[in-house]
Motif scaffolding. Structure first.
Motif, PDB file in Angstrom:
ATOM      1  N   MET A  68       0.852  -1.154   0.000  1.00 35.49           N
ATOM      2  CA  MET A  68       0.000   0.000   0.000  1.00 35.49           C
ATOM      3  C   MET A  68       0.906   1.228   0.000  1.00 35.49           C
ATOM      4  N   ASP A  69       0.901   1.937  -1.108  1.00 32.24           N
ATOM      5  CA  ASP A  69       1.762   3.116  -1.264  1.00 32.24           C
ATOM      6  C   ASP A  69       1.130   4.363  -0.667  1.00 32.24           C
ATOM      7  N   HIS A  70       1.964   5.223  -0.159  1.00 35.07           N
ATOM      8  CA  HIS A  70       1.556   6.559   0.288  1.00 35.07           C
ATOM      9  C   HIS A  70       2.311   7.581  -0.537  1.00 35.07           C
ATOM     10  N   ASP A  71       1.728   8.758  -0.646  1.00 34.00           N
ATOM     11  CA  ASP A  71       2.463   9.828  -1.316  1.00 34.00           C
ATOM     12  C   ASP A  71       3.056  10.767  -0.270  1.00 34.00           C
ATOM     13  N   SER A  72       4.068  11.518  -0.676  1.00 33.71           N
ATOM     14  CA  SER A  72       4.729  12.468   0.218  1.00 33.71           C
ATOM     15  C   SER A  72       3.870  13.720   0.374  1.00 33.71           C
ATOM     16  N   ASP A  73       4.316  14.636   1.207  1.00 39.93           N
ATOM     17  CA  ASP A  73       3.600  15.911   1.371  1.00 39.93           C
ATOM     18  C   ASP A  73       3.529  16.698   0.069  1.00 39.93           C
ATOM     19  N   ASP A  74       4.433  16.392  -0.865  1.00 40.16           N
ATOM     20  CA  ASP A  74       4.429  17.051  -2.168  1.00 40.16           C
ATOM     21  C   ASP A  74       3.570  16.314  -3.189  1.00 40.16           C
ATOM     22  N   LEU A 120       4.057  13.132  -4.171  1.00 42.96           N
ATOM     23  CA  LEU A 120       4.874  12.212  -4.963  1.00 42.96           C
ATOM     24  C   LEU A 120       4.987  10.864  -4.261  1.00 42.96           C
ATOM     25  N   TYR A 121       4.932   9.795  -5.039  1.00 47.06           N
ATOM     26  CA  TYR A 121       5.172   8.460  -4.504  1.00 47.06           C
ATOM     27  C   TYR A 121       6.676   8.198  -4.473  1.00 47.06           C
ATOM     28  N   ALA A 122       7.093   7.252  -3.637  1.00 46.11           N
ATOM     29  CA  ALA A 122       8.519   7.003  -3.406  1.00 46.11           C
ATOM     30  C   ALA A 122       9.291   6.754  -4.702  1.00 46.11           C
ATOM     31  N   GLN A 123       8.702   6.037  -5.656  1.00 41.71           N
ATOM     32  CA  GLN A 123       9.438   5.729  -6.882  1.00 41.71           C
ATOM     33  C   GLN A 123       9.614   6.949  -7.778  1.00 41.71           C
ATOM     34  N   PHE A 124       8.883   8.050  -7.516  1.00 39.47           N
ATOM     35  CA  PHE A 124       8.994   9.266  -8.318  1.00 39.47           C
ATOM     36  C   PHE A 124       9.633  10.430  -7.559  1.00 39.47           C
ATOM     37  N   ALA A 125       9.712  10.334  -6.260  1.00 40.10           N
ATOM     38  CA  ALA A 125      10.222  11.436  -5.447  1.00 40.10           C
ATOM     39  C   ALA A 125      11.724  11.280  -5.231  1.00 40.10           C
ATOM     40  N   PRO A 126      12.474  12.344  -5.413  1.00 34.76           N
ATOM     41  CA  PRO A 126      13.915  12.257  -5.182  1.00 34.76           C
ATOM     42  C   PRO A 126      14.237  12.122  -3.691  1.00 34.76           C
ATOM     43  N   ILE A 167      13.917   9.822  -1.470  1.00 38.35           N
ATOM     44  CA  ILE A 167      13.079   9.075  -0.525  1.00 38.35           C
ATOM     45  C   ILE A 167      13.567   7.630  -0.541  1.00 38.35           C
ATOM     46  N   PRO A 168      13.913   7.076   0.625  1.00 35.96           N
ATOM     47  CA  PRO A 168      14.447   5.714   0.676  1.00 35.96           C
ATOM     48  C   PRO A 168      13.443   4.685   0.147  1.00 35.96           C
ATOM     49  N   GLU A 169      13.973   3.606  -0.435  1.00 44.00           N
ATOM     50  CA  GLU A 169      13.125   2.518  -0.910  1.00 44.00           C
ATOM     51  C   GLU A 169      12.288   1.970   0.241  1.00 44.00           C
ATOM     52  N   TRP A 170      11.069   1.642  -0.017  1.00 48.81           N
ATOM     53  CA  TRP A 170      10.083   1.102   0.924  1.00 48.81           C
ATOM     54  C   TRP A 170       9.627   2.108   1.968  1.00 48.81           C
ATOM     55  N   ASN A 171       9.953   3.379   1.776  1.00 51.43           N
ATOM     56  CA  ASN A 171       9.394   4.418   2.626  1.00 51.43           C
ATOM     57  C   ASN A 171       8.009   4.758   2.081  1.00 51.43           C
TER      58      ASN A 171
END
Length: 83
Positions: free
Chosen positions: A1-7, A9-15, A17-21
């Motif tokens: 279950m993925d979450h997006d950042s405050d911006d 962005l998902y982890a695979q697209f956000a600069p 951000i550690p893997e599996w965060n």
């Protein structure tokens, strides 16, 4: 279950951000009862070009997904009993 950042962005697209965060957590006990721990996402926009853009245009959808107070549709918090 993925979450997006405050911006938005998902982890695979956000600069940077550690893997599996930015992941939700699902736990279950020996009876199969489970619990989901997640957060309400920040608003974000899905791509409007390529095949995704063609799909949302054909369906008449907008590109925004909703977070707290954000535009568009989104998932609402809730609970359910699954048997």
């Amino acid at each position: 279950m993925d979450h997006d950042s405050d911006d938005g962005l998902y982890a695979q697209f956000a600069p940077a951000i550690p893997e599996w965060n930015l992941r939700g957590k699902v736990t279950a006990d020996e009876k199969g009862t489970f619990r989901i721990c997640t957060v309400e996402p920040a608003p974000y926009q899905i791509p409007t070009d390529g095949s995704c853009g063609k799909l949302i245009a054909a369906a008449g959808w907008h590109a925004w997904r909703r977070g707290p107070g954000g535009p568009g549709e989104g998932l609402l918090p809730g609970t359910a009993e699954v048997r």
